[in-house]
Design a protein around this motif. Structure first.
Motif, PDB file in Angstrom:
ATOM      1  N   SER A   1      -2.063   6.790   7.521  1.00  0.00           N
ATOM      2  CA  SER A   1      -2.067   6.371   6.114  1.00  0.00           C
ATOM      3  C   SER A   1      -3.227   6.980   5.320  1.00  0.00           C
ATOM      4  O   SER A   1      -3.245   6.912   4.093  1.00  0.00           O
ATOM      5  CB  SER A   1      -2.144   4.844   6.027  1.00  0.00           C
TER       6      SER A   1
ATOM      7  N   GLY B   1       0.843  -1.200   0.000  1.00  0.00           N
ATOM      8  CA  GLY B   1       0.000   0.000   0.000  1.00  0.00           C
ATOM      9  C   GLY B   1       0.872   1.241   0.000  1.00  0.00           C
ATOM     10  O   GLY B   1       2.098   1.151   0.047  1.00  0.00           O
ATOM     11  N   SER B   2       0.198   2.402  -0.022  1.00  0.00           N
ATOM     12  CA  SER B   2       0.944   3.658  -0.096  1.00  0.00           C
ATOM     13  C   SER B   2       1.348   4.127   1.302  1.00  0.00           C
ATOM     14  O   SER B   2       0.922   3.574   2.304  1.00  0.00           O
ATOM     15  CB  SER B   2       0.059   4.717  -0.764  1.00  0.00           C
TER      16      SER B   2
ATOM     17  N   ARG C   1      -3.406   7.693   1.143  1.00  0.00           N
ATOM     18  CA  ARG C   1      -4.488   6.947   0.497  1.00  0.00           C
ATOM     19  C   ARG C   1      -5.362   7.911  -0.298  1.00  0.00           C
ATOM     20  O   ARG C   1      -5.715   7.670  -1.454  1.00  0.00           O
ATOM     21  CB  ARG C   1      -5.306   6.241   1.606  1.00  0.00           C
TER      22      ARG C   1
END
Ligand code: FAD
Ligand code: NAI
Length: 330
Positions: free
Chosen positions: A112, A38-39, A116
């Motif tokens: 996050s 994920g980022s 996102r």
């Protein structure tokens, strides 16, 4: 002018996404890559039995006018919220209240959330570690760890920590040399979750003369899970360097002990704990580079290590790389 092919961006931390957003807003096509699932990079949050945990960046400040403005937009969209912890300071073996007026921001409901939301619908390949960046006659291609190649790209922006960037910058030896000159220091992070709340008013603590340099109480941040009383403890760079290869269980035991010594109340065994090692947590010193560019080649690099080693520096570096690239396209 629009580039003749998409622009590749390696790294979906805040620097890479800041660049991606600016390039996209200017009408360029971008393609992002990240080795993780994920980022967020060092602003990622980890899901755990004790809820989502911010193991990397704890909060951020905004001092540059451009960043202040963008953070206000993020706040209006609900991506960030202000964190007003009850702050303490631990020095010479003494814990004391240390309130201040500094505005501190956190992602909402977890760190996050910011990257996102910034990523939105931009095209991205996750779990894709880029191992080589090479130039053909007109365009760039990337090779990943599985042996797959990606391209063609008109430009490549490398938005990884400096030690990982230097290898990918081989086509531009000056840039590779600059990245290789940046030492990055590690941080051991430990999360400790207690079934019953600890009897302390501390919600954040700057620590000196201890293996620890920072402590935060997760539930004091806006929107966080309150199932357990969960704390994030960061070891100092010096301690992390000295104990780089220590097994995670031993790191947890040591930092739990150091935490119990400084927090000033009874600390039981945690109901849940985990450790995470950030190998490239922070640059040893800050720079004034903004971003690195070989505009004739079309190869660029950005990241916190080009500026201040903080979230704000990483975001500004991403803006700078986009500006440099767009200037050269005109
Ligand atoms: P990163 O977030 O590191 O992003 C780089 C991305 O590149 C990662 O997602 C990585 O997976 C990816 N990548 C790397 N190599 C490859 C490859 N070969 N192929 C594909 N992808 C690759 N800052 C603050 O302002 N306040 C704080 O309180 C704070 N606390 C911190 C605490 C810790 C423990 C740590 C580790 C950092 C902290 N920071 C803090 C610093 C802040 O997190 C960073 O400055 C910022 O997040 C860096 O963003 P970046 O985009 O430059 O790099
Ligand atoms: P900031 O202004 O809150 O803190 C900067 C520094 O000032 C702190 O490290 C602390 O030493 C001191 N300080 C600030 N407020 C204080 C108070 N009330 N009482 C006592 N000391 C206080 O935030 P800024 O400038 O945005 O810095 C970001 C933070 O991120 C820093 O604390 C830095 O150490 C941390 N960081 C940690 C990394 C890691 O790997 N562990 C990596 C990068 C940043």
């Amino acid at each position: 002018m629009t580039a003749t092919a998409p622009i590749a961006i390696i790294g979906t931390g805040i620097a890479g996404l800041s660049a991606a957003q600016a390039l996209h807003a200017a009408g360029q096509q971008v393609q992002l890559f990240d080795k993780s699932r994920g980022s967020g990079g060092r602003m990622a949050s980890k899901r755990s039995d004790a809820g989502a945990l911010d193991l990397g960046a704890q909060y951020f400040t905004a001092r540059d006018r451009r960043f202040v403005e963008v953070v206000q937009q993020w706040q209006a969209r609900g991506w960030v919220a202000e964190w007003t912890p009850s702050l303490y300071h631990f020095k010479d073996g003494r814990l004391s209240a240390s309130p201040d007026e500094q505005v501190r921001w956190v992602g909402s409901p977890r760190m996050s959330a910011i990257t996102r939301a910034m990523l939105g619908a931009l095209p991205v390949h996750f779990s894709c570690r880029i191992t080589e960046v090479f130039r053909g006659e007109q365009h760039w291609s990337l090779q990943d760890a599985e042996g797959q190649s990606h391209g063609p790209f008109s430009h490549v922006v490398i938005a990884t920590p400096a030690p990982q960037a230097s290898a990918l910058l081989a086509a531009a030896p000056k840039l590779a040399g600059a990245a290789a000159s940046v030492a990055m220091e590690p941080t051991w992070a430990v999360a400790l979750a207690f079934a019953a709340p600890l009897e302390t008013k501390v919600e954040g603590c700057f620590v000196q003369d201890s293996p620890i340099d920072w402590v935060a109480r997760n539930r004091s941040k806006p929107g966080r899970d309150r199932l357990m009383d969960t704390w994030v403890v960061h070891a100092s760079s010096a301690w992390s360097k000295q104990h780089l290869d220590m097994p995670k269980e031993a790191v947890i035991e040591h930092l739990h002990g150091a935490f119990a010594e400084l927090i000033g109340c009874a600390v039981p065994a945690p109901a849940f704990s985990l450790a995470h090692r950030w190998l490239y947590a922070r640059p040893a010193s800050s720079h004034q580079w903004g971003a690195l560019a070989d505009a004739d080649l079309g190869l660029y690099a950005c990241g916190d290590w080009c500026l201040s080693g903080r979230v704000e520096g990483a975001w500004l570096s991403g803006q700078d790389v986009a500006r440099k690239l767009l200037e050269h396209l005109q």
